[in-house]
Design a protein around this motif. Structure first.
Motif, PDB file in Angstrom:
ATOM      1  N   GLY A   1       0.624  -1.087   0.023  1.00  0.00           N
ATOM      2  CA  GLY A   1       0.107  -0.060  -0.012  1.00  0.00           C
ATOM      3  C   GLY A   1       0.994   1.281   0.035  1.00  0.00           C
ATOM      4  N   ASP A   2       0.096   2.305   0.088  1.00  0.00           N
ATOM      5  CA  ASP A   2       0.920   3.677   0.251  1.00  0.00           C
ATOM      6  C   ASP A   2      -0.061   4.560   1.078  1.00  0.00           C
ATOM      7  OD1 ASP A   2       2.672   5.398  -0.197  1.00  0.00           O
ATOM      8  OD2 ASP A   2       2.452   5.697  -2.364  1.00  0.00           O
ATOM      9  N   THR A   3       0.694   5.293   1.764  1.00  0.00           N
ATOM     10  CA  THR A   3      -0.013   6.433   2.656  1.00  0.00           C
ATOM     11  C   THR A   3       0.611   7.590   2.608  1.00  0.00           C
ATOM     12  OG1 THR A   3      -0.593   4.505   4.406  1.00  0.00           O
ATOM     13  CG2 THR A   3      -0.912   6.862   5.198  1.00  0.00           C
ATOM     14  N   ALA A   4      -0.275   8.814   2.468  1.00  0.00           N
ATOM     15  CA  ALA A   4       0.444   9.875   2.379  1.00  0.00           C
ATOM     16  C   ALA A   4       0.526  10.700   3.582  1.00  0.00           C
ATOM     17  CB  ALA A   4      -0.182  11.017   1.294  1.00  0.00           C
ATOM     18  N   PRO A   5       1.451  11.803   3.832  1.00  0.00           N
ATOM     19  CA  PRO A   5       2.671  12.067   3.052  1.00  0.00           C
ATOM     20  C   PRO A   5       3.568  11.179   2.931  1.00  0.00           C
ATOM     21  CG  PRO A   5       2.558  13.506   5.132  1.00  0.00           C
ATOM     22  CD  PRO A   5       1.300  12.529   5.309  1.00  0.00           C
ATOM     23  N   TYR A   6       4.385  11.160   2.155  1.00  0.00           N
ATOM     24  CA  TYR A   6       5.455  10.154   1.994  1.00  0.00           C
ATOM     25  C   TYR A   6       6.700  10.846   2.998  1.00  0.00           C
ATOM     26  CZ  TYR A   6       9.860   7.812   0.481  1.00  0.00           C
ATOM     27  OH  TYR A   6      11.071   6.941   0.698  1.00  0.00           O
ATOM     28  N   ALA A   7       7.682  10.108   3.553  1.00  0.00           N
ATOM     29  CA  ALA A   7       8.812  10.597   4.190  1.00  0.00           C
ATOM     30  C   ALA A   7       9.989   9.130   4.146  1.00  0.00           C
ATOM     31  CB  ALA A   7       8.756  10.848   5.636  1.00  0.00           C
ATOM     32  N   VAL A   8      10.957   9.428   4.028  1.00  0.00           N
ATOM     33  CA  VAL A   8      11.911   8.257   3.998  1.00  0.00           C
ATOM     34  C   VAL A   8      11.727   7.627   5.262  1.00  0.00           C
ATOM     35  CG1 VAL A   8      14.366   7.814   3.901  1.00  0.00           C
ATOM     36  CG2 VAL A   8      13.702   9.570   2.237  1.00  0.00           C
ATOM     37  N   ALA A   9      11.478   8.396   6.302  1.00  0.00           N
ATOM     38  CA  ALA A   9      11.166   7.812   7.452  1.00  0.00           C
ATOM     39  C   ALA A   9      10.229   6.570   7.822  1.00  0.00           C
ATOM     40  CB  ALA A   9      11.031   8.558   8.741  1.00  0.00           C
ATOM     41  N   ARG A  10       9.236   6.847   6.846  1.00  0.00           N
ATOM     42  CA  ARG A  10       8.080   5.807   6.874  1.00  0.00           C
ATOM     43  C   ARG A  10       8.635   4.563   6.151  1.00  0.00           C
ATOM     44  NH1 ARG A  10       6.779   9.824   8.762  1.00  0.00           N
ATOM     45  NH2 ARG A  10       7.771   8.539  10.433  1.00  0.00           N
ATOM     46  N   GLU A  11       9.650   4.821   5.212  1.00  0.00           N
ATOM     47  CA  GLU A  11      10.332   3.534   4.383  1.00  0.00           C
ATOM     48  C   GLU A  11      11.142   2.891   5.550  1.00  0.00           C
ATOM     49  OE1 GLU A  11      10.610   2.451   0.583  1.00  0.00           O
ATOM     50  OE2 GLU A  11      10.888   4.422   0.069  1.00  0.00           O
ATOM     51  N   VAL A  12      11.742   3.505   6.284  1.00  0.00           N
ATOM     52  CA  VAL A  12      12.472   2.990   7.379  1.00  0.00           C
ATOM     53  C   VAL A  12      11.682   2.260   8.308  1.00  0.00           C
ATOM     54  CG1 VAL A  12      14.099   3.257   9.328  1.00  0.00           C
ATOM     55  CG2 VAL A  12      14.376   4.659   7.053  1.00  0.00           C
ATOM     56  N   GLU A  13      10.439   2.431   8.573  1.00  0.00           N
ATOM     57  CA  GLU A  13       9.545   2.118   9.359  1.00  0.00           C
ATOM     58  C   GLU A  13       9.058   0.792   8.812  1.00  0.00           C
ATOM     59  OE1 GLU A  13       7.884   6.062  11.689  1.00  0.00           O
ATOM     60  OE2 GLU A  13       6.588   5.081  10.183  1.00  0.00           O
ATOM     61  N   ASP A  14       8.865   0.793   7.456  1.00  0.00           N
ATOM     62  CA  ASP A  14       8.657  -0.459   6.668  1.00  0.00           C
ATOM     63  C   ASP A  14       9.506  -1.529   6.904  1.00  0.00           C
ATOM     64  OD1 ASP A  14       6.350   1.145   5.594  1.00  0.00           O
ATOM     65  OD2 ASP A  14       7.471   1.298   3.672  1.00  0.00           O
ATOM     66  N   LEU A  15      10.966  -1.027   6.862  1.00  0.00           N
ATOM     67  CA  LEU A  15      11.979  -2.153   7.212  1.00  0.00           C
ATOM     68  C   LEU A  15      11.933  -2.561   8.570  1.00  0.00           C
ATOM     69  CD1 LEU A  15      14.701  -0.804   5.170  1.00  0.00           C
ATOM     70  CD2 LEU A  15      13.635  -3.134   4.936  1.00  0.00           C
ATOM     71  N   ALA A  16      11.566  -1.976   9.618  1.00  0.00           N
ATOM     72  CA  ALA A  16      11.302  -2.251  10.865  1.00  0.00           C
ATOM     73  C   ALA A  16      10.274  -3.394  11.108  1.00  0.00           C
ATOM     74  CB  ALA A  16      11.012  -1.089  11.939  1.00  0.00           C
ATOM     75  N   ALA A  17       9.086  -2.809  10.505  1.00  0.00           N
ATOM     76  CA  ALA A  17       8.107  -3.783  10.549  1.00  0.00           C
ATOM     77  C   ALA A  17       8.463  -5.168   9.985  1.00  0.00           C
ATOM     78  CB  ALA A  17       6.931  -3.535   9.771  1.00  0.00           C
ATOM     79  N   LEU A  18       9.100  -5.160   8.779  1.00  0.00           N
ATOM     80  CA  LEU A  18       9.775  -6.373   8.378  1.00  0.00           C
ATOM     81  C   LEU A  18      10.606  -7.277   9.324  1.00  0.00           C
ATOM     82  CD1 LEU A  18      10.063  -5.403   4.615  1.00  0.00           C
ATOM     83  CD2 LEU A  18       8.478  -7.178   5.275  1.00  0.00           C
ATOM     84  N   VAL A  19      11.539  -6.504   9.912  1.00  0.00           N
ATOM     85  CA  VAL A  19      12.599  -7.135  10.881  1.00  0.00           C
ATOM     86  C   VAL A  19      11.663  -7.576  11.916  1.00  0.00           C
ATOM     87  CG1 VAL A  19      14.393  -6.764  12.446  1.00  0.00           C
ATOM     88  CG2 VAL A  19      14.393  -5.336  10.176  1.00  0.00           C
ATOM     89  N   ASP A  20      10.644  -6.973  12.474  1.00  0.00           N
ATOM     90  CA  ASP A  20       9.953  -7.589  13.434  1.00  0.00           C
ATOM     91  C   ASP A  20       9.163  -8.814  13.053  1.00  0.00           C
ATOM     92  OD1 ASP A  20      10.394  -5.748  15.221  1.00  0.00           O
ATOM     93  OD2 ASP A  20       8.464  -4.595  15.065  1.00  0.00           O
ATOM     94  N   ALA A  21       8.710  -8.946  11.774  1.00  0.00           N
ATOM     95  CA  ALA A  21       8.014 -10.129  11.174  1.00  0.00           C
ATOM     96  C   ALA A  21       8.914 -11.331  11.052  1.00  0.00           C
ATOM     97  CB  ALA A  21       7.441  -9.783   9.683  1.00  0.00           C
ATOM     98  N   VAL A  22      10.159 -11.039  10.729  1.00  0.00           N
ATOM     99  CA  VAL A  22      10.853 -12.254  10.854  1.00  0.00           C
ATOM    100  C   VAL A  22      11.680 -12.609  11.977  1.00  0.00           C
ATOM    101  CG1 VAL A  22      11.332 -11.643   8.339  1.00  0.00           C
ATOM    102  CG2 VAL A  22      12.847 -10.687   9.845  1.00  0.00           C
TER     103      VAL A  22
END
Length: 261
Positions: free
Chosen positions: A62-83
């Motif tokens: 998905g995507d959620t406005a507004p974009y920020a690089v920090a949101r993509e870092v949070e995406d990676l944090a969620a993936l790290v938690d998931a694994v």
């Protein structure tokens, strides 16, 4: 992508996980999805649990406005938690810039590897990036996704006749569909210069790789990344270009990640 996890802002991030062992998350670059880096899962899957995912704004995520690089870092944090709460990261091109920012942000990582992050080494390169940012921003704001893709292809050095050939090809509608995410990759590049101070904040081993058949400036940028990270290592793959062969890259990544697992 057969799984989804929610990022901090509620954005669903689609991913797939194959193999067994320490987790490695693969991060794609501009104009690409998780499918672009997924071929690495085969040669790495016998020793690692390999995760490929669609970055926000592309593929099944998905995507959620507004974009920020920090949101993509949070995406990676969620993936790290998931694994399982700890992982290594690999990123190619501008995806490598995201990986380096995630590492500098203090995510629970074992190590990170990047391939040919297209950082500029001088003001000339920074000016080219600034001009691209201006053109890209205008094209997207004016609803001209095809022009946005053209600006990106010119930035990569693609010849005009090849750009026009791409524009008339069956793949062009798909490229236009993903064009808005070009702004995300541009933001991740943060002006384009090697972020030496930010890299100095990375507290885990960093492997920066370049292809021996790539332009010299890409090899020098890769070397600068390694030199700027406290635990950085530079590696060149003979005969490889920016379109690196997964079977040539995988053994180098495996050796590095095993050593730092």
């Amino acid at each position: 992508m057969d799984k989804k996890t929610l990022s901090r802002d509620g954005t669903p991030i689609a991913y797939q996980r194959t193999g067994r062992g320490p987790a490695i998350i693969l991060v794609s670059g501009a104009m690409s999805t998780g499918a672009t880096v997924a071929p690495l899962a085969g040669p790495l899957g016998d020793r690692f649990s390999v995760v490929s995912y669609d970055r926000r704004g592309r593929g099944a995520s998905g995507d959620t406005a507004p974009y920020a690089v920090a949101r993509e870092v949070e995406d990676l944090a969620a993936l790290v938690d998931a694994v399982g709460g700890e992982a290594s990261l690999y990123g190619i091109s501008s995806g490598g810039a995201l990986v380096l920012e995630a590492a500098a942000s203090g995510l629970p990582l074992r190590s990170v590897a990047v391939y040919e992050v297209p950082f500029a080494l001088d003001d000339t390169g920074a000016r080219e990036r600034a001009e691209y940012t201006e053109n890209l921003t205008a094209a997207l704001a004016q609803g001209r996704p095809g022009d946005a893709v053209e600006h990106f292809l010119r930035l990569t050095g693609l010849a005009e006749e090849m750009i026009q050939g791409a524009r008339n090809s069956p793949m062009w509608p798909g490229m236009e569909a993903i064009a808005p995410s070009l702004a995300y990759d541009d933001a991740v590049m943060a002006g384009g210069l090697v972020p030496r101070e930010r890299l100095a904040a990375i507290g885990v081993p960093v492997l920066s790789i370049a292809g021996g058949a790539s332009p010299e400036w890409l090899r020098e940028a890769a070397r600068a990344v390694a030199e700027s990270a406290p635990q950085g290592t530079y590696r060149m793959l003979e005969g490889q270009t920016h379109m690196v062969d997964p079977n040539a890259l995988a053994p180098v990544l495996a050796e590095f990640f095993l050593r730092n697992s």
